[in-house]
Design an enzyme around this catalytic site. Sequence first.
Site, short mmCIF file in Angstrom:
data_model
loop_
_atom_site.label_atom_id
_atom_site.label_comp_id
_atom_site.label_asym_id
_atom_site.label_seq_id
_atom_site.Cartn_x
_atom_site.Cartn_y
_atom_site.Cartn_z
CB CYS A 406 2.47 30.24 21.84
SG CYS A 406 1.63 28.85 22.64
CG HIS A 450 4.69 26.75 20.01
ND1 HIS A 450 4.78 27.88 20.79
CD2 HIS A 450 5.17 27.12 18.78
CE1 HIS A 450 5.26 28.87 20.08
NE2 HIS A 450 5.50 28.44 18.85
CG ASP A 466 6.41 30.23 16.01
OD1 ASP A 466 5.58 30.95 16.60
OD2 ASP A 466 7.03 29.31 16.56
#
Length: 647
Positions: A406, A450, A466
């Site tokens: 991520c 994250h 995202d």
Amino acid sequence: MKPVSSALDPVQCWWLLGCGAVALAPLAPHLPFWLSAAAAAALALRAWLIHSHQPAPSRWVLSLTVVPAVVAVVTQYRTLFGQNPGVALLVILLALKQLESGDRRDAFVVVLLCYFLLLSSLFYSQSIPSALGLTAAVTITTAALAAVGDSGQRPARLLRLAGLMLVQAIPLLLILFLLFPRVSGPLWGLPRDAFSAQSGLSDTMSPGSIGSLVLSDAMAFRVRFAGKPPPRNALYWRGPVLTLYDGTTWRAARFRVSQQLPYGQPDSREFAYEVTLEPHNKPWLFALEFPDRIPAGAVIASDYQLLSAGPVVQRMRYDVASRTGGVPGADESWSVLRLATSLPPGNPRAVGLAHTWRRHGESDAAILAEALAFFRRQRFTYTLDPPALGKDAVDEFLFDTRQGFCEHFAGAFVFVMRAAGVPARVVTGYQGGEINPIDGYLEVRQSDAHAWAEVWLAGRGWVRIDPTAQSFPQRIEQNLAAAIPAGDRLPLLMRPDWSWLRGMRQRWDALANGWNQWVLGYTPQRQRDFLAGLGMKSPDWRSMTAALTALCAAVLLVLTGWALHRRHRLDAAQTLWLRAAARLARRGLPRHPWEGCRDYAERVAGDRPEIAASIREIAALYARLRYGRADAGALDDLRSRVAAFRP
């Protein structure tokens, strides 16, 4: 009168050595190696002295040993004050006192030092296993104290006596715990060196930093929602916001803080919840985007990050209410937007792609749409083991390796948005969490760490994007395991072949959470709420002290009555024995206080042979009734023999 000897026998010395060992054992992992080794050597030397019946070292030798030991502590900790140096000095005193213990006074000092050291172990751990181990150690230490008074008892009997004493103390313990006026924070929270840094998010991010963190199953925080929780794809727990980029590492910038929300109240459904945050030695708090009120004692930065007044060095509980639909558009300062578009040189292919979007796009929103489409089209691989990247890390990730985690997705996305002239920044935190079916708490672990992006759009403000969700929506909608390729490393609790372990862990976590909430987290506010639920109106320290005194007095009266009842019931034999001894005393044969019944009977038999058989029978019956197992008619037999006894 013959004085009672105060010298310790070998049995008492072994008991003292045992309680010293159990007091030092839980502290060993938190002490310097040299100190643990020195304490163990002192106990081993004491064991050898007891076994070989050798005298203890001279007190002059032990006194001279204190000086280098104290110097070593000062050298290790740079001070004699504080928790760790204080515990180290107690360890040294206990080790040396073990070597010189020769009488009962020394034994009492050793036992008290053991109690203090057992209490100090709570500085380092207050978990359920630690509490169980502490209970066992206190039982052994109390048995050692009983052995100092009477070493003739069997170890099992001494341990049972110690356990009975602790069980009798439980009612008073509960009353004191529930009613004693609480202080804010733990009683031992004053020394700042009590804390050892915990794992968690940092205020920097570089390739691999979050990927290494998510392999941990450690708990980050727990959440209890007042009602139904929001959907999983809305569970973004905001943490550090990273704006500065040097080509390798993203870092947090300094933002002003306030107790007022830096945005208007979101127009969406409100979710109220309570967060129990584990210590991580950083000031940030975690909450869903976006809080519509600030928790008590917290502030919020202009980048929307919640912060505590100082590093979170102990478990912390706070209430929040959030609206997950985003925040209404707000003005942003020119300096912040300028910082959010700055880039270091390098990554020419990513910069060229962004310039192409700018030439074709009519607005920042159109450029954003191009970037999202690009991330959806690329054949990326979401992995915890991406290849190492070189100087132009963004170019290599986007066009060559296409493998990352991520932090790679978020960092590359923010880079290309800035290259296209759109203000953007990286946000780190946690995404998702798992409901524990045992207690209903949402558990957010380090494996849920994250990173995502925020883009500034005129009229809308900062918008969460995202990029991981664009390429791997299953990471957001399910969990990390659903997005990672088969065969990649996973946190232990996410492995399919370890599903049985997950159920056991959930039960243990629920138990540990109850312990944290109701024992370690029994704060002044929780105490007032609990007492109010019992009917105590507006409980304050005066009313709690009055109730505490009354209940403690009642418990003591009950225990005293129980003890007197047992004394009256069990001491019928002793009453008869004392009656026989009183008759002998009137004939010039008094019993000495230290004299046992059989020894007394033998002395009387030597002086008065004509009553030898009678006094021996009476003493034998009394000994069986008092210390052994006697048949049902033994007491009646003793009663008739004493009645007929005429010395």
